[in-house]
Motif scaffolding. Structure first.
Motif, mmCIF file in Angstrom:
data_model
loop_
_atom_site.group_PDB
_atom_site.id
_atom_site.type_symbol
_atom_site.label_atom_id
_atom_site.label_comp_id
_atom_site.label_asym_id
_atom_site.label_seq_id
_atom_site.Cartn_x
_atom_site.Cartn_y
_atom_site.Cartn_z
ATOM 1 N N VAL A 105 0.852 -1.189 0.000
ATOM 2 C CA VAL A 105 0.000 0.000 0.000
ATOM 3 C C VAL A 105 0.892 1.245 0.000
ATOM 4 O O VAL A 105 1.697 1.410 0.908
ATOM 5 N N PRO A 106 0.764 2.131 -1.001
ATOM 6 C CA PRO A 106 1.468 3.411 -0.943
ATOM 7 C C PRO A 106 0.704 4.357 -0.022
ATOM 8 O O PRO A 106 -0.523 4.400 -0.054
ATOM 9 N N GLN A 107 1.418 5.104 0.798
ATOM 10 C CA GLN A 107 0.743 5.955 1.772
ATOM 11 C C GLN A 107 1.192 7.400 1.632
ATOM 12 O O GLN A 107 2.381 7.704 1.739
ATOM 13 N N ALA A 108 0.233 8.271 1.403
ATOM 14 C CA ALA A 108 0.494 9.706 1.358
ATOM 15 C C ALA A 108 0.299 10.273 2.754
ATOM 16 O O ALA A 108 -0.702 10.009 3.417
ATOM 17 N N VAL A 109 1.276 11.041 3.212
ATOM 18 C CA VAL A 109 1.243 11.623 4.548
ATOM 19 C C VAL A 109 1.031 13.131 4.426
ATOM 20 O O VAL A 109 1.736 13.813 3.672
ATOM 21 N N TYR A 110 0.051 13.637 5.174
ATOM 22 C CA TYR A 110 -0.282 15.055 5.166
ATOM 23 C C TYR A 110 -0.260 15.605 6.587
ATOM 24 O O TYR A 110 -0.360 14.861 7.562
ATOM 25 N N PHE A 111 -0.188 16.924 6.695
ATOM 26 C CA PHE A 111 -0.410 17.596 7.969
ATOM 27 C C PHE A 111 -1.890 17.972 8.075
ATOM 28 O O PHE A 111 -2.544 18.324 7.080
ATOM 29 N N TYR A 112 -2.400 17.930 9.299
ATOM 30 C CA TYR A 112 -3.770 18.334 9.606
ATOM 31 C C TYR A 112 -3.711 19.386 10.704
ATOM 32 O O TYR A 112 -2.926 19.276 11.643
ATOM 33 N N THR A 113 -4.576 20.412 10.572
ATOM 34 C CA THR A 113 -4.573 21.501 11.539
ATOM 35 C C THR A 113 -5.996 22.005 11.739
ATOM 36 O O THR A 113 -6.928 21.541 11.060
ATOM 37 N N ARG A 114 -6.196 22.939 12.651
ATOM 38 C CA ARG A 114 -7.518 23.538 12.821
ATOM 39 C C ARG A 114 -7.778 24.539 11.693
ATOM 40 O O ARG A 114 -6.857 25.227 11.232
ATOM 41 N N LYS A 115 -9.004 24.604 11.254
ATOM 42 C CA LYS A 115 -9.362 25.495 10.157
ATOM 43 C C LYS A 115 -9.085 26.956 10.483
ATOM 44 O O LYS A 115 -8.805 27.764 9.594
ATOM 45 N N PHE A 121 1.722 25.106 5.064
ATOM 46 C CA PHE A 121 2.891 24.258 4.851
ATOM 47 C C PHE A 121 3.049 24.018 3.360
ATOM 48 O O PHE A 121 2.146 23.510 2.702
ATOM 49 N N ASN A 122 4.221 24.382 2.825
ATOM 50 C CA ASN A 122 4.484 24.205 1.393
ATOM 51 C C ASN A 122 5.655 23.272 1.140
ATOM 52 O O ASN A 122 6.243 23.277 0.053
ATOM 53 N N ASP A 124 8.338 23.223 3.270
ATOM 54 C CA ASP A 124 9.475 23.764 4.018
ATOM 55 C C ASP A 124 9.235 23.587 5.518
ATOM 56 O O ASP A 124 8.411 24.283 6.110
ATOM 57 N N PHE A 125 9.946 22.634 6.123
ATOM 58 C CA PHE A 125 9.733 22.342 7.542
ATOM 59 C C PHE A 125 10.180 23.479 8.458
ATOM 60 O O PHE A 125 9.731 23.575 9.595
ATOM 61 N N SER A 126 11.061 24.349 7.957
ATOM 62 C CA SER A 126 11.499 25.467 8.796
ATOM 63 C C SER A 126 10.351 26.427 9.093
ATOM 64 O O SER A 126 10.390 27.175 10.075
ATOM 65 N N SER A 127 9.298 26.389 8.262
ATOM 66 C CA SER A 127 8.138 27.252 8.501
ATOM 67 C C SER A 127 7.329 26.807 9.717
ATOM 68 O O SER A 127 6.455 27.538 10.184
ATOM 69 N N LEU A 128 7.632 25.602 10.229
ATOM 70 C CA LEU A 128 6.901 25.068 11.378
ATOM 71 C C LEU A 128 7.642 25.313 12.697
ATOM 72 O O LEU A 128 7.237 24.787 13.740
ATOM 73 N N GLU A 129 8.696 26.095 12.660
ATOM 74 C CA GLU A 129 9.496 26.339 13.864
ATOM 75 C C GLU A 129 8.632 26.885 14.999
ATOM 76 O O GLU A 129 7.859 27.828 14.813
ATOM 77 N N GLY A 130 8.743 26.255 16.161
ATOM 78 C CA GLY A 130 7.994 26.684 17.346
ATOM 79 C C GLY A 130 6.611 26.079 17.457
ATOM 80 O O GLY A 130 5.984 26.146 18.520
ATOM 81 N N PHE A 203 -0.423 20.239 0.742
ATOM 82 C CA PHE A 203 0.895 19.776 0.300
ATOM 83 C C PHE A 203 1.272 18.501 1.047
ATOM 84 O O PHE A 203 1.365 18.492 2.275
ATOM 85 N N ALA A 204 1.460 17.391 0.322
ATOM 86 C CA ALA A 204 1.823 16.125 0.966
ATOM 87 C C ALA A 204 3.239 16.194 1.527
ATOM 88 O O ALA A 204 4.159 16.661 0.852
ATOM 89 N N ILE A 205 3.399 15.733 2.775
ATOM 90 C CA ILE A 205 4.732 15.637 3.370
ATOM 91 C C ILE A 205 5.566 14.641 2.579
ATOM 92 O O ILE A 205 6.733 14.862 2.277
ATOM 93 N N ASP A 206 4.950 13.523 2.243
ATOM 94 C CA ASP A 206 5.650 12.453 1.545
ATOM 95 C C ASP A 206 4.632 11.455 1.013
ATOM 96 O O ASP A 206 3.496 11.398 1.505
#
Length: 263
Positions: A105-115, A121-122, A124-130, A203-206
């Motif tokens: 099974v191929p698995q796409a990983v995404y981030f989920y957040t509150r609306k 997130f595009n 660039d993981f540095s945008s998630l600092e803090g 944007f898929a993480i991977d």
């Protein structure tokens, strides 16, 4: 006499193989719709049907048990169980696991957040600092995430639904998840309030292949090779696509690309 001796010697050499034939014990975590328990506590799911179907074609059966992921991995390390799925490949895990070559099974990983959080997130993981990121203990989210894991501010949970609840009350800012599990859980009636407030970032993480793997201590390399061969037949026969329809995954873009690219 010599012929009888040779036959006896051959039988002795084959006995370990026959001793392992029949039923194999696999483990996984609660991972709907890939692996989960129904209302009668029977383990079922898209990945369960794939693996059990391939094993049946090989003349074997499997028993699947659900445990926390960390315990499942430990049971493979110690040789208490024969196999585990679905699992991402890593060099660390390769020390005690023999991975199938075929990705089941191929698995796409995404981030989920509150609306209402305004998180972007595009890639660039540095945008998630803090930001506080909710992860599930011992879950691998693919090579891109794992490479920067040590730089991130993580908040561990034992189950994905715990991370969802933490997000709702503001204890975390976002969480990663494979597309299938998050979509399944957010459709459940008990999570209606959560689903109304959660957003999947586009944007898929991977996109990571996940496999079946055998305990290396069990020396089941030949069985692994046979599984790979029979899995290819399983897909080309159309049975894989039938299961996509059964579990309402026929529109999942990752699975459609998987079938188009490989078969």
């Amino acid at each position: 006499m010599k012929q009888g001796y040779r036959l006896a010697l051959l039988m002795c050499m084959l006995m370990p193989v026959f001793a392992h034939a029949g039923t194999y014990r696999c483990v996984s975590l609660d991972y709907p719709p890939l692996i989960y328990k129904d209302s009668d506590s029977r383990v079922k799911g898209f990945a369960v049907d794939i693996v059990s179907g391939v094993f049946k074609n090989m003349g074997h059966t499997i028993e699947v048990e659900i445990y926390p992921w960390a315990r499942s991995l430990e049971m493979l390390k110690t040789g208490e169980r024969d196999c585990i799925f679905t699992i991402f490949h890593s060099s660390e895990r390769e020390q005690f696991l023999d991975f199938s070559v075929e990705a089941i099974v191929p698995q796409a990983v995404y981030f989920y957040t509150r609306k209402d959080a305004g998180v972007v997130f595009n890639g660039d993981f540095s945008s998630l600092e803090g930001m506080r990121i909710g992860t599930v203990r011992k879950i691998n989210y693919g090579p891109r995430f794992e490479e920067v894991r040590h730089k991130l501010r993580l908040d561990e949970a034992y189950e994905l639904e715990q991370s969802m609840k933490k997000l709702l009350i503001g204890r975390i800012d976002l969480f990663p998840s494979n597309y299938y599990s998050a979509s399944y859980l957010l459709k459940l009636p008990r999570n209606k309030e959560i689903a109304e407030k959660i957003l999947q970032l586009p944007f898929a993480i991977d996109v990571v292949p996940s496999h079946l793997a055998f305990a290396k201590s069990k020396k089941l390399g030949l069985l692994r090779d046979r599984f790979d061969q029979e899995f290819r037949h399983f897909v080309s026969s159309g049975r894989y696509r039938d299961l996509l329809i059964k579990y309402e995954l026929e529109n999942a873009p990752e699975l459609l690309r998987f079938l188009q690219q490989k078969y």
